[in-house]
Design a protein around this motif. Structure first.
Motif, PDB file in Angstrom:
ATOM      1  N   VAL A  85       0.857  -1.184   0.000  1.00 50.97           N
ATOM      2  CA  VAL A  85       0.000   0.000   0.000  1.00 50.97           C
ATOM      3  C   VAL A  85       0.893   1.234   0.000  1.00 50.97           C
ATOM      4  O   VAL A  85       1.663   1.464   0.941  1.00 50.97           O
ATOM      5  CB  VAL A  85      -0.935   0.007   1.223  1.00 50.97           C
ATOM      6  N   LEU A  86       0.807   2.035  -1.059  1.00 50.80           N
ATOM      7  CA  LEU A  86       1.693   3.179  -1.270  1.00 50.80           C
ATOM      8  C   LEU A  86       0.967   4.461  -0.899  1.00 50.80           C
ATOM      9  O   LEU A  86       0.175   4.998  -1.681  1.00 50.80           O
ATOM     10  CB  LEU A  86       2.148   3.204  -2.730  1.00 50.80           C
ATOM     11  N   CYS A  87       1.237   4.959   0.303  1.00 53.44           N
ATOM     12  CA  CYS A  87       0.571   6.163   0.802  1.00 53.44           C
ATOM     13  C   CYS A  87       1.505   7.350   0.969  1.00 53.44           C
ATOM     14  O   CYS A  87       1.028   8.483   1.152  1.00 53.44           O
ATOM     15  CB  CYS A  87      -0.083   5.879   2.160  1.00 53.44           C
ATOM     16  N   ALA A  88       2.808   7.140   0.949  1.00 54.77           N
ATOM     17  CA  ALA A  88       3.756   8.211   1.267  1.00 54.77           C
ATOM     18  C   ALA A  88       3.669   9.352   0.256  1.00 54.77           C
ATOM     19  O   ALA A  88       3.790   9.135  -0.956  1.00 54.77           O
ATOM     20  CB  ALA A  88       5.176   7.657   1.319  1.00 54.77           C
ATOM     21  N   ARG A  89       3.461  10.563   0.788  1.00 53.66           N
ATOM     22  CA  ARG A  89       3.402  11.763  -0.056  1.00 53.66           C
ATOM     23  C   ARG A  89       3.635  12.963   0.835  1.00 53.66           C
ATOM     24  O   ARG A  89       3.242  12.970   2.003  1.00 53.66           O
ATOM     25  CB  ARG A  89       2.049  11.860  -0.759  1.00 53.66           C
ATOM     26  N   PHE A  90       4.267  14.005   0.308  1.00 52.26           N
ATOM     27  CA  PHE A  90       4.564  15.194   1.097  1.00 52.26           C
ATOM     28  C   PHE A  90       4.512  16.407   0.184  1.00 52.26           C
ATOM     29  O   PHE A  90       5.299  16.517  -0.753  1.00 52.26           O
ATOM     30  CB  PHE A  90       5.943  15.068   1.749  1.00 52.26           C
ATOM     31  N   PHE A  91       3.576  17.302   0.431  1.00 51.51           N
ATOM     32  CA  PHE A  91       3.376  18.494  -0.394  1.00 51.51           C
ATOM     33  C   PHE A  91       4.460  19.518  -0.069  1.00 51.51           C
ATOM     34  O   PHE A  91       4.776  19.760   1.099  1.00 51.51           O
ATOM     35  CB  PHE A  91       1.995  19.074  -0.107  1.00 51.51           C
ATOM     36  N   ARG A  92       4.995  20.156  -1.099  1.00 49.49           N
ATOM     37  CA  ARG A  92       5.959  21.235  -0.890  1.00 49.49           C
ATOM     38  C   ARG A  92       5.573  22.453  -1.730  1.00 49.49           C
ATOM     39  O   ARG A  92       5.477  22.352  -2.957  1.00 49.49           O
ATOM     40  CB  ARG A  92       7.380  20.788  -1.264  1.00 49.49           C
ATOM     41  N   SER A  93       5.366  23.567  -1.053  1.00 48.85           N
ATOM     42  CA  SER A  93       5.070  24.807  -1.770  1.00 48.85           C
ATOM     43  C   SER A  93       6.291  25.328  -2.513  1.00 48.85           C
ATOM     44  O   SER A  93       6.170  26.038  -3.516  1.00 48.85           O
ATOM     45  CB  SER A  93       4.574  25.881  -0.793  1.00 48.85           C
ATOM     46  N   PHE A 203       4.005  24.324   3.714  1.00 50.73           N
ATOM     47  CA  PHE A 203       3.140  25.167   2.905  1.00 50.73           C
ATOM     48  C   PHE A 203       3.496  26.648   3.035  1.00 50.73           C
ATOM     49  O   PHE A 203       3.892  27.110   4.117  1.00 50.73           O
ATOM     50  CB  PHE A 203       1.677  24.987   3.333  1.00 50.73           C
ATOM     51  N   ASP A 204       3.298  27.365   1.932  1.00 49.86           N
ATOM     52  CA  ASP A 204       3.311  28.813   2.044  1.00 49.86           C
ATOM     53  C   ASP A 204       1.978  29.231   2.681  1.00 49.86           C
ATOM     54  O   ASP A 204       1.048  28.420   2.794  1.00 49.86           O
ATOM     55  CB  ASP A 204       3.533  29.465   0.676  1.00 49.86           C
ATOM     56  N   PRO A 205       1.842  30.473   3.139  1.00 49.23           N
ATOM     57  CA  PRO A 205       0.625  30.868   3.861  1.00 49.23           C
ATOM     58  C   PRO A 205      -0.662  30.642   3.072  1.00 49.23           C
ATOM     59  O   PRO A 205      -1.672  30.196   3.628  1.00 49.23           O
ATOM     60  CB  PRO A 205       0.862  32.357   4.153  1.00 49.23           C
ATOM     61  N   GLU A 206      -0.653  30.961   1.786  1.00 47.58           N
ATOM     62  CA  GLU A 206      -1.862  30.791   0.983  1.00 47.58           C
ATOM     63  C   GLU A 206      -2.257  29.321   0.899  1.00 47.58           C
ATOM     64  O   GLU A 206      -3.437  28.961   1.051  1.00 47.58           O
ATOM     65  CB  GLU A 206      -1.637  31.351  -0.424  1.00 47.58           C
ATOM     66  N   THR A 207      -1.276  28.451   0.653  1.00 47.27           N
ATOM     67  CA  THR A 207      -1.568  27.021   0.542  1.00 47.27           C
ATOM     68  C   THR A 207      -2.005  26.454   1.893  1.00 47.27           C
ATOM     69  O   THR A 207      -2.903  25.605   1.958  1.00 47.27           O
ATOM     70  CB  THR A 207      -0.339  26.262   0.031  1.00 47.27           C
ATOM     71  N   ALA A 208      -1.375  26.915   2.975  1.00 50.65           N
ATOM     72  CA  ALA A 208      -1.766  26.448   4.309  1.00 50.65           C
ATOM     73  C   ALA A 208      -3.239  26.731   4.565  1.00 50.65           C
ATOM     74  O   ALA A 208      -3.963  25.889   5.121  1.00 50.65           O
ATOM     75  CB  ALA A 208      -0.894  27.110   5.369  1.00 50.65           C
TER      76      ALA A 208
END
Length: 276
Positions: A85-93, A203-208
């Motif tokens: 099960v592949l769940c690893a993900r990390f968002f970067r602004s 996250f940048d402020p807008e994305t947060a």
């Protein structure tokens, strides 16, 4: 009793799924970057009397070398794997490059899933009826593939990187099924739906603010979202490739699953990996 491997298994949907499988008697191996979270999961499992059935591998899956090590360690732990099960993900602004020279989102969200999907074929084939669950966004309308700039060196945007990652994983499913279909392992691209745990990331402020709004609007818990994944683990599809939105099938006739594009991406990926 099944042998289950979960990346991103110490938080969110991955953790919820790992707990469900553990509590019903499966052997569960979780992979995540934070040793403290892994130790807490192990301790929790020991308190439930399940310590001998639970394993943790600390790893930064944005690194190719770490994926290769993890594949070896999984093989040392399980002779067969019933579900990956592949769940690893990390968002970067903001764009970040790994120590190996790959853009972080591309490396974690796509390259890691490519390496693990292909690298664990043999123990999954030995299981008899197994499934790879790539928890992504199959068939998403948003985004496109930047064929001349896969790592978004020019004009990086966090949302664009994430949406492109979903498209890349669609094609990964197609090329994986073409290479390994018919061996008793089904590849499943599955979007679990909006979940209150939201996105992990920086996250940048807008994305947060956007992410917080998404979390507030989500109606499902991580446990709710994990339910359809458990159904697939228990009833692996016979088809080489399946795409699901929660538990509803998506047609593979969509352009996101083009066989020629999948073959092109596979060639480009092998070329990128060869530079290492």
């Amino acid at each position: 009793m099944k042998n289950i491997v979960v990346t991103g298994g110490t938080s969110g949907i991955g953790l919820a799924l790992a707990r469900i499988c553990r509590d019903r008697g499966d052997n569960v191996l979780v992979i995540a970057p934070d040793p403290a979270k892994g130790e807490r999961f192990i301790e929790e499992s020991e308190n439930k009397g399940a310590g001998k059935r639970v394993f943790f591998i600390p790893a930064d899956l944005s690194l190719v070398g770490e994926n290769e090590r993890v594949i070896d360690e999984i093989g040392d732990t399980f002779t067969t794997v019933d579900a990956l099960v592949l769940c690893a993900r990390f968002f970067r602004s903001y764009r970040r490059v790994t120590a190996e020279g790959f853009e972080h989102n591309f490396a974690l969200y796509y390259l890691s899933r490519f390496l693990l999907s292909h690298g664990l074929v043999e123990p999954m084939r030995r299981a008899g009826a197994a499934a790879i669950l790539n928890v992504a966004g199959p068939g998403v309308a948003a985004g496109r593939i930047h064929w001349d700039d896969l790592e978004l060196e020019h004009g990086y945007n966090g949302w664009e990187a994430m949406f492109q990652g979903g498209k890349l994983n669609n094609l990964l499913g197609v090329s994986w099924a073409a290479a390994h279909g018919g061996q008793g392992v089904g590849y499943v691209l599955q979007f679990p739906g909006g979940t209150r745990t939201g996105l992990a990331g920086e996250f940048d402020p807008e994305t947060a603010a956007q992410v917080e709004q998404m979390k507030q609007g989500a109606t499902k818990s991580a446990e709710d979202s994990a339910g359809p994944l458990v159904d697939v683990i228990d009833n692996p599809p016979a088809e080489p490739l399946t795409a699901l939105w929660e538990d509803r099938p998506i047609s593979l006739d969509d352009g996101s699953f083009d066989a020629e594009d999948a073959a092109r991406l596979h060639r480009l990926t092998e070329k990128l990996l060869s530079r290492r």
